[in-house]
Design an enzyme around this catalytic site. Structure first.
Site, PDB file in Angstrom:
ATOM      1  N   ASP A   7      25.665   5.370  -2.499  1.00  0.00           N
ATOM      2  CA  ASP A   7      26.488   6.559  -2.321  1.00  0.00           C
ATOM      3  C   ASP A   7      26.897   7.037  -3.718  1.00  0.00           C
ATOM      4  O   ASP A   7      26.721   6.324  -4.708  1.00  0.00           O
ATOM      5  CB  ASP A   7      27.716   6.172  -1.487  1.00  0.00           C
ATOM      6  CG  ASP A   7      28.673   7.320  -1.258  1.00  0.00           C
ATOM      7  OD1 ASP A   7      28.210   8.456  -1.032  1.00  0.00           O
ATOM      8  OD2 ASP A   7      29.903   7.081  -1.315  1.00  0.00           O
ATOM      9  N   ARG A   8      27.466   8.236  -3.801  1.00  0.00           N
ATOM     10  CA  ARG A   8      27.911   8.730  -5.110  1.00  0.00           C
ATOM     11  C   ARG A   8      29.427   8.644  -5.251  1.00  0.00           C
ATOM     12  O   ARG A   8      29.941   7.746  -5.882  1.00  0.00           O
ATOM     13  CB  ARG A   8      27.428  10.177  -5.333  1.00  0.00           C
ATOM     14  CG  ARG A   8      27.543  10.600  -6.802  1.00  0.00           C
ATOM     15  CD  ARG A   8      27.369  12.082  -6.996  1.00  0.00           C
ATOM     16  NE  ARG A   8      28.655  12.747  -6.778  1.00  0.00           N
ATOM     17  CZ  ARG A   8      28.845  14.047  -6.893  1.00  0.00           C
ATOM     18  NH1 ARG A   8      27.842  14.855  -7.190  1.00  0.00           N
ATOM     19  NH2 ARG A   8      30.030  14.577  -6.696  1.00  0.00           N
ATOM     20  N   ASP A   9      30.164   9.599  -4.638  1.00  0.00           N
ATOM     21  CA  ASP A   9      31.613   9.669  -4.840  1.00  0.00           C
ATOM     22  C   ASP A   9      32.319   8.423  -4.308  1.00  0.00           C
ATOM     23  O   ASP A   9      32.152   8.046  -3.148  1.00  0.00           O
ATOM     24  CB  ASP A   9      32.192  10.909  -4.153  1.00  0.00           C
ATOM     25  CG  ASP A   9      31.700  12.204  -4.790  1.00  0.00           C
ATOM     26  OD1 ASP A   9      31.390  12.188  -5.995  1.00  0.00           O
ATOM     27  OD2 ASP A   9      31.618  13.213  -4.076  1.00  0.00           O
ATOM     28  N   GLY A  17      39.182  12.175  -4.444  1.00  0.00           N
ATOM     29  CA  GLY A  17      40.239  12.102  -3.444  1.00  0.00           C
ATOM     30  C   GLY A  17      39.849  12.799  -2.159  1.00  0.00           C
ATOM     31  O   GLY A  17      38.938  13.629  -2.151  1.00  0.00           O
ATOM     32  N   THR A  52      24.077  11.111  -0.781  1.00  0.00           N
ATOM     33  CA  THR A  52      25.463  11.560  -0.825  1.00  0.00           C
ATOM     34  C   THR A  52      25.703  12.833  -0.013  1.00  0.00           C
ATOM     35  O   THR A  52      24.891  13.749  -0.029  1.00  0.00           O
ATOM     36  CB  THR A  52      25.888  11.790  -2.301  1.00  0.00           C
ATOM     37  OG1 THR A  52      27.222  12.275  -2.358  1.00  0.00           O
ATOM     38  CG2 THR A  52      24.960  12.755  -3.029  1.00  0.00           C
ATOM     39  N   ASN A  53      26.823  12.862   0.701  1.00  0.00           N
ATOM     40  CA  ASN A  53      27.301  14.096   1.327  1.00  0.00           C
ATOM     41  C   ASN A  53      28.013  14.919   0.253  1.00  0.00           C
ATOM     42  O   ASN A  53      28.779  14.363  -0.543  1.00  0.00           O
ATOM     43  CB  ASN A  53      28.323  13.799   2.439  1.00  0.00           C
ATOM     44  CG  ASN A  53      27.695  13.283   3.711  1.00  0.00           C
ATOM     45  OD1 ASN A  53      26.497  13.379   3.916  1.00  0.00           O
ATOM     46  ND2 ASN A  53      28.522  12.718   4.577  1.00  0.00           N
TER      47      ASN A  53
END
Length: 187
Positions: A7-9, A17, A52-53
């Protein structure tokens, strides 16, 4: 070759956040613990694919060209540290779109497997959200959830692998064990 899906974030970079999105590369900040672990895995022959979304595009908060710029810069920065990212799959669809690409649906996982010729049951996905766990399970791959505290009863049952760790550094031994000889991903 060994391939780890990421995943990324909140996983590769610090999360902006809930309900917030990285709008530019200047706001991007790597999770150094993850990059350290990726570097160690890269030395052991691992390659990476990011899934990633990125709904900030559909919500009009992130320019699609800037999202691509962020991904290019991320891949180059990781490459400079010896980490090879084969591709970044991102879904910019709105959460209400019903998109089969958007996690928790497995669409991007299926695309990556088709594009890069690997079997999903032979890989792990590392993420920081329950949607990541659900998408990995739906795709048929194992899962490592990066979380401080998480009730394991909330996780979808995963017959491949499912663990909760504070960081990818904490999960290194189990990731390497999952990819032990005989379970290497074919590329």
């Amino acid at each position: 070759m060994k391939l780890l899906l990421m995943d990324r974030d909140g996983t590769i970079n610090k999360s902006p956040g809930p309900g917030r999105y990285l709008e530019c590369w200047k706001a991007f900040e790597f999770r150094e613990d993850t990059v350290e672990a990726m570097s160690e895995l890269a030395l052991d022959g691992f390659l990476f694919i990011v899934i990633t979304n990125q709904a900030g595009v559909a919500r009009g908060m992130v320019d699609p060209d800037e999202l691509e710029h962020i991904h290019r810069k991320m891949v180059v920065a990781l490459s400079e540290r010896g980490i090879s990212v084969l591709e970044v799959y991102s879904c910019a669809d709105h959460p209400d779109s019903g998109s089969v690409r958007r996690k928790p649906e497995p669409g991007m996982f299926l695309e990556a497997a088709r594009d890069h010729g690997f079997r999903l049951e032979d890989v792990l996905y590392v993420g920081d959200d329950i949607r990541d766990c659900s998408a990995a399970t739906a795709a048929g791959c194992g899962m490592v959830l990066l979380a401080e505290d998480y009730d394991r009863e909330d996780l979808p049952p995963n017959p491949r692998h499912c663990s909760v760790r504070r960081s990818l550094v904490d999960a290194l031994a189990e990731v390497q064990e999952f990819y032990s000889p005989g379970l290497e991903t074919i590329l």
